[in-house]
Design an enzyme around this catalytic site. Structure first.
Site, PDB file in Angstrom:
ATOM      1  N   ASP A  38      -3.754 -14.476  -3.530  1.00  0.00           N
ATOM      2  CA  ASP A  38      -4.364 -15.368  -4.511  1.00  0.00           C
ATOM      3  C   ASP A  38      -5.503 -14.633  -5.210  1.00  0.00           C
ATOM      4  O   ASP A  38      -5.623 -13.410  -5.091  1.00  0.00           O
ATOM      5  CB  ASP A  38      -4.858 -16.660  -3.841  1.00  0.00           C
ATOM      6  CG  ASP A  38      -5.873 -16.405  -2.733  1.00  0.00           C
ATOM      7  OD1 ASP A  38      -6.396 -15.272  -2.646  1.00  0.00           O
ATOM      8  OD2 ASP A  38      -6.148 -17.333  -1.942  1.00  0.00           O
TER       9      ASP A  38
ATOM     10  N   ARG B 237       0.831  -1.208   0.000  1.00  0.00           N
ATOM     11  CA  ARG B 237       0.000   0.000   0.000  1.00  0.00           C
ATOM     12  C   ARG B 237       0.865   1.257   0.000  1.00  0.00           C
ATOM     13  O   ARG B 237       0.548   2.238  -0.689  1.00  0.00           O
ATOM     14  CB  ARG B 237      -0.924  -0.013   1.222  1.00  0.00           C
ATOM     15  CG  ARG B 237      -1.880   1.168   1.272  1.00  0.00           C
ATOM     16  CD  ARG B 237      -2.785   1.087   2.500  1.00  0.00           C
ATOM     17  NE  ARG B 237      -3.676  -0.066   2.441  1.00  0.00           N
ATOM     18  CZ  ARG B 237      -4.464  -0.437   3.437  1.00  0.00           C
ATOM     19  NH1 ARG B 237      -4.458   0.235   4.585  1.00  0.00           N
ATOM     20  NH2 ARG B 237      -5.256  -1.486   3.306  1.00  0.00           N
TER      21      ARG B 237
ATOM     22  N   ASP C  50       8.728   8.294  -6.062  1.00  0.00           N
ATOM     23  CA  ASP C  50       9.903   9.086  -5.700  1.00  0.00           C
ATOM     24  C   ASP C  50      10.181   9.105  -4.201  1.00  0.00           C
ATOM     25  O   ASP C  50      10.992   9.896  -3.725  1.00  0.00           O
ATOM     26  CB  ASP C  50       9.747  10.528  -6.203  1.00  0.00           C
ATOM     27  CG  ASP C  50       8.533  11.230  -5.589  1.00  0.00           C
ATOM     28  OD1 ASP C  50       7.787  10.575  -4.829  1.00  0.00           O
ATOM     29  OD2 ASP C  50       8.330  12.430  -5.884  1.00  0.00           O
TER      30      ASP C  50
ATOM     31  N   HIS D 259       0.563   4.261  -2.812  1.00  0.00           N
ATOM     32  CA  HIS D 259       0.269   5.640  -2.444  1.00  0.00           C
ATOM     33  C   HIS D 259       1.434   6.565  -2.800  1.00  0.00           C
ATOM     34  O   HIS D 259       1.218   7.752  -3.084  1.00  0.00           O
ATOM     35  CB  HIS D 259      -0.042   5.740  -0.958  1.00  0.00           C
ATOM     36  CG  HIS D 259      -1.417   5.256  -0.605  1.00  0.00           C
ATOM     37  ND1 HIS D 259      -2.277   5.959   0.227  1.00  0.00           N
ATOM     38  CD2 HIS D 259      -2.106   4.144  -0.972  1.00  0.00           C
ATOM     39  CE1 HIS D 259      -3.423   5.295   0.342  1.00  0.00           C
ATOM     40  NE2 HIS D 259      -3.332   4.184  -0.365  1.00  0.00           N
TER      41      HIS D 259
ATOM     42  N   GLY E  83       4.692  10.535  -8.847  1.00  0.00           N
ATOM     43  CA  GLY E  83       5.521   9.412  -9.271  1.00  0.00           C
ATOM     44  C   GLY E  83       6.172   8.680  -8.112  1.00  0.00           C
ATOM     45  O   GLY E  83       6.082   9.077  -6.949  1.00  0.00           O
TER      46      GLY E  83
ATOM     47  N   ASN F 130      -4.307   9.051   3.527  1.00  0.00           N
ATOM     48  CA  ASN F 130      -3.144   8.422   4.148  1.00  0.00           C
ATOM     49  C   ASN F 130      -3.203   8.355   5.671  1.00  0.00           C
ATOM     50  O   ASN F 130      -2.733   7.390   6.278  1.00  0.00           O
ATOM     51  CB  ASN F 130      -1.870   9.171   3.749  1.00  0.00           C
ATOM     52  CG  ASN F 130      -1.571   9.058   2.268  1.00  0.00           C
ATOM     53  OD1 ASN F 130      -2.018   8.121   1.610  1.00  0.00           O
ATOM     54  ND2 ASN F 130      -0.828  10.019   1.734  1.00  0.00           N
TER      55      ASN F 130
ATOM     56  N   ASP G 211     -10.163  -9.624   2.146  1.00  0.00           N
ATOM     57  CA  ASP G 211     -10.401 -10.971   1.617  1.00  0.00           C
ATOM     58  C   ASP G 211     -10.561 -11.888   2.830  1.00  0.00           C
ATOM     59  O   ASP G 211      -9.581 -12.315   3.433  1.00  0.00           O
ATOM     60  CB  ASP G 211      -9.221 -11.407   0.750  1.00  0.00           C
ATOM     61  CG  ASP G 211      -9.292 -12.865   0.305  1.00  0.00           C
ATOM     62  OD1 ASP G 211     -10.247 -13.570   0.696  1.00  0.00           O
ATOM     63  OD2 ASP G 211      -8.392 -13.300  -0.430  1.00  0.00           O
TER      64      ASP G 211
END
Length: 338
Positions: free
Chosen positions: A261, A69, A81, A73, A79, A101, A253
């Site tokens: 998966d 994550r 960086d 983000h 970009g 965030n 999940d």
């Protein structure tokens, strides 16, 4: 005179709006990155990152999702960086407290640990941006996901962008057209939207991000199935409609929460996606293309793994061109060099 947007069908309206927004989009085309960038200057780079990630994931499998994550983000704001790693200072406002965030990102200490090891081995050589990109790949592998090669050579930015963090990063309750627009802005495709969303096969979501879903259309999309209703009751016990609990968490999940998966997509087929933004890929009438991709990846884990790998390379190739001119290799990932 240009035709009015209101005279167009909704889908065409969305496409026209997207094209307008994308006038100055970023580009995820091949940047000047190399697979062997550190071959002579820090040949033990991959080994060090892998060992640190193994320790982190062994200590808590959820750390894999945290690093993945962080990488996502980071790349969606000016970009890949390393700007997401910067702490606030008197002279710099970081991105960590931006709305998408704050309370959502962790794992910074893992990156700090890797950086410290690399500074001991290869001082001043490996950028924090490259560390995060490589660590995200290793995180996925360590919980059963696919391998992909990571081109390297990114520089660390000396700036962050709080405003862009608030606008560029997709949110849990965002509609599918808006999410697609944000991906297209980065030079990513609709296929990348669906494949990269598969990262939600690991990791947790906070109540504040799925409350509207479970007290909204969850029952409608899941078809009032008894098993789904039992699962929904469990979710409601974790996340009350009012009166707090915003930071209570549950797995996105629920079938295999610590295994990378394709079960995430099978959950969407049942209408049980935890986040509105995820379920929309299958249930939204805007999702003609995304629905077919969800069905494809639910049925074919090999196809999902292949596309996820390709999409992660594209994500990692979103560069901040300014960082190649004004950027640096930070000594500490949380602060620019002084």
């Amino acid at each position: 005179m240009a035709p009015s947007l209101h005279s167009k069908p909704l889908v065409l309206q969305f496409l026209l709006l997207t094209l307008f927004i994308l006038g100055t989009r970023l580009d995820a085309s091949d940047p000047v990155l190399k697979l062997d960038y550190y071959a002579s200057t820090c040949p033990t780079l991959f080994e060090i990152i892998k060992k640190e990630m193994e320790c982190a994931v062994l200590a808590d499998p959820r750390n894999a999702a945290l690093i993945l994550r962080l990488h996502f983000h980071d790349c969606f704001v000016q970009g890949c960086d390393g700007s997401i790693l910067l702490d606030d200072t008197i002279t710099l406002q970081g991105e960590k407290k931006a709305s998408p965030n704050i309370n959502a990102l962790k794992g910074f200490r893992i990156i700090d640990s890797i950086k410290n090891k690399l500074e001991s081995e290869c001082p001043g050589i490996v950028s924090c941006a490259d560390i995060l990109t490589t660590a995200a790949r290793d995180a996925v592998i360590l919980v059963g996901g696919p391998y992909w090669e990571v081109p390297l050579g990114r520089k660390d930015s000396i700036t962050a962008n709080y405003a862009l963090a608030n606008t560029n990063i997709p949110t849990a309750d965002e509609g599918l057209p808006s999410i697609i627009s944000k991906f297209l802005y980065q030079g990513l495709s609709v296929t990348d939207v669906v494949a990269l969303s598969g990262a939600h096969t690991i990791g947790m979501a906070r109540c504040t991000n799925f409350r509207s879903r479970i007290y909204g259309d969850f029952e409608a999309t899941s078809g009032h199935d008894p098993i789904s209703e039992s699962h929904l009751s469990s979710l409601k016990s974790i996340c009350p409609p009012t009166g707090g609990g915003d930071n209570n968490i549950t797995a996105m999940d629920y079938v295999t929460p610590n295994l990378f998966d394709n079960s995430f997509y099978q959950i969407l087929l049942k209408g049980e996606g935890l986040l509105n933004s995820d379920q929309e890929m299958y249930s939204s009438w805007f999702g003609i293309e995304t629905k077919e991709l969800v069905k494809k990846y639910a049925a074919d884990p090999v196809a999902f793994f292949q596309q996820f790998s390709d999409s992660m390379v594209k994500l990692g190739n979103i560069i901040n061109s300014d960082s190649f001119v004004t950027g640096e290799v930070r000594r500490k990932c949380r602060f620019v060099n002084t």
